[in-house]
Design an enzyme around this catalytic site. Structure first.
Site, short mmCIF file in Angstrom:
data_model
loop_
_atom_site.label_atom_id
_atom_site.label_comp_id
_atom_site.label_asym_id
_atom_site.label_seq_id
_atom_site.Cartn_x
_atom_site.Cartn_y
_atom_site.Cartn_z
N ARG A 12 39.32 40.86 34.11
CA ARG A 12 38.66 41.12 34.50
C ARG A 12 38.89 41.53 35.82
O ARG A 12 39.69 42.15 36.61
CB ARG A 12 37.70 39.67 34.60
CG ARG A 12 39.07 38.69 36.03
CD ARG A 12 37.92 37.79 35.88
NE ARG A 12 39.37 36.44 35.99
CZ ARG A 12 39.58 36.03 37.56
NH1 ARG A 12 38.33 36.63 38.75
NH2 ARG A 12 40.56 35.15 37.75
N GLY A 13 37.10 42.22 36.88
CA GLY A 13 37.59 42.41 38.46
C GLY A 13 37.57 44.02 38.59
O GLY A 13 37.66 44.31 37.99
N ASN A 86 48.32 44.66 39.58
CA ASN A 86 46.65 44.70 40.31
C ASN A 86 46.94 43.00 40.28
O ASN A 86 46.06 42.22 40.94
CB ASN A 86 45.94 45.11 39.45
CG ASN A 86 44.53 44.49 39.58
OD1 ASN A 86 44.14 44.97 40.62
ND2 ASN A 86 44.47 43.68 38.80
N GLY A 149 43.42 36.28 56.96
CA GLY A 149 43.56 35.73 55.66
C GLY A 149 43.78 34.85 55.46
O GLY A 149 44.73 34.08 56.29
N TYR A 153 48.55 34.36 51.04
CA TYR A 153 47.76 35.85 50.51
C TYR A 153 49.12 37.27 51.78
O TYR A 153 48.66 38.04 50.46
CB TYR A 153 46.57 35.72 50.15
CG TYR A 153 46.30 37.00 50.08
CD1 TYR A 153 45.73 37.43 48.57
CD2 TYR A 153 45.68 38.06 50.58
CE1 TYR A 153 44.39 38.38 47.82
CE2 TYR A 153 44.38 39.35 50.22
CZ TYR A 153 44.58 39.28 48.84
OH TYR A 153 44.21 40.28 48.21
#
Ligand code: NAP
Length: 229
Positions: A12-13, A86, A149, A153
């Site tokens: 996805r994405g 990814n 952020g 992450y």
């Protein structure tokens, strides 16, 4: 010669659009997904477009899952020429408030997974004298942009940038290693407010994954342009 690309988190994405883009560029695509059903559904969607795509199960946070994938590919005599790291998670919290689980999940998925995948597949690339590695990073992993952020992450995206640069100094130039920032993209991670589509976010990654022999290595790119670390 037809090249084979492995894309993690391809179900996805942005990952799915990287798979579509690489398929359209004429590569054989191994669409990595930790969930076999989601991966097979995404691969089937791309096969309906007559693209050469097969689903492969890989949970990048688990060393044994990466080993399992490598074993299956070897048994099928499939070599990975292009690796697109990814898959990632985006757990919340500041440096002081994030949980131990968030730290472990982010380090395992966003950094150790890509590191292990590089260690697994780069030796074959060196032997065959061709390789492309694309590490999905972020402006939140950029010192020049002030990091920012959620802490787990940004720390792991800064670390994957370090991995890109370090590998590029260790490898021959025919194995190209670059980081890419897709921009702020409308996906489950990016949210509905993001200005870019997943296709737009995937563009720089597809470009980096298919660089010509005289293309760059050891850089950080957004919108196909070099950006500072
Ligand atoms: P997304 O929609 O949240 O998709 C993340 C993908 O990673 C999903 O396929 C997910 O699989 C997979 N994944 C997570 N943990 C995994 C694991 N342990 N093993 C295998 N797969 C795993 O995110 P996205 O927006 O497409 O992001 C793609 C990349 O772009 C990430 O590296 C992200 O950091 C980067 N990025 C995104 C943005 C943005 O604005 N969206 C900005 C900068 C950078 P499941 O479906 O099983 O969860």
């Amino acid at each position: 010669m037809k090249r084979t690309a492995l894309v993690t988190g391809g179900n996805r994405g942005i990952g799915l659009e990287i798979c579509r883009g690489l398929g359209r560029a004429g590569l054989a695509v191994l669409l990595g997904s930790r969930d076999p059903k989601l991966g097979e559904a995404a691969a089937a969607e791309l096969r309906r477009e007559k693209l050469d795509v097969r689903g492969e199960v890989v949970d990048v946070s688990k060393a044994e899952s990466i080993e399992g994938l490598a074993g299956r590919l070897e048994a099928s005599k499939i070599s990975v020429d292009v690796l697109v790291n990814n898959a990632a998670v985006y757990p919340p919290g500041t440096t002081l408030s994030m949980t131990e689980e968030a730290i472990a999940e982010a380090v395992g998925t966003n950094f150790l997974g890509p590191l292990r995948l590089c260690r697994t597949f780069i030796p074959g690339m060196v032997k065959r004298r061709y390789g492309r590695i694309v590490n999905l990073s972020s402006g939140y992993g950029s010192f020049a942009e002030g990091l920012g952020g959620p802490s787990a992450y940004c720390l792991t995206k800064a670390a994957i940038n370090a991995l890109t640069l370090q590998l590029s100094t260790e490898l021959p130039a025919f194995v190209k290693v670059n980081s890419g920032c897709p921009g702020w993209v409308k996906t489950r991670m990016g949210g509905d407010e993001a200005p870019l589509t997943a296709v737009e976010g995937a563009d720089t990654m597809v470009w980096l994954a298919t660089l010509p022999d005289d293309g760059p290595t050891g850089g950080f790119y957004r919108e196909r342009r070099l950006i500072p670390w």
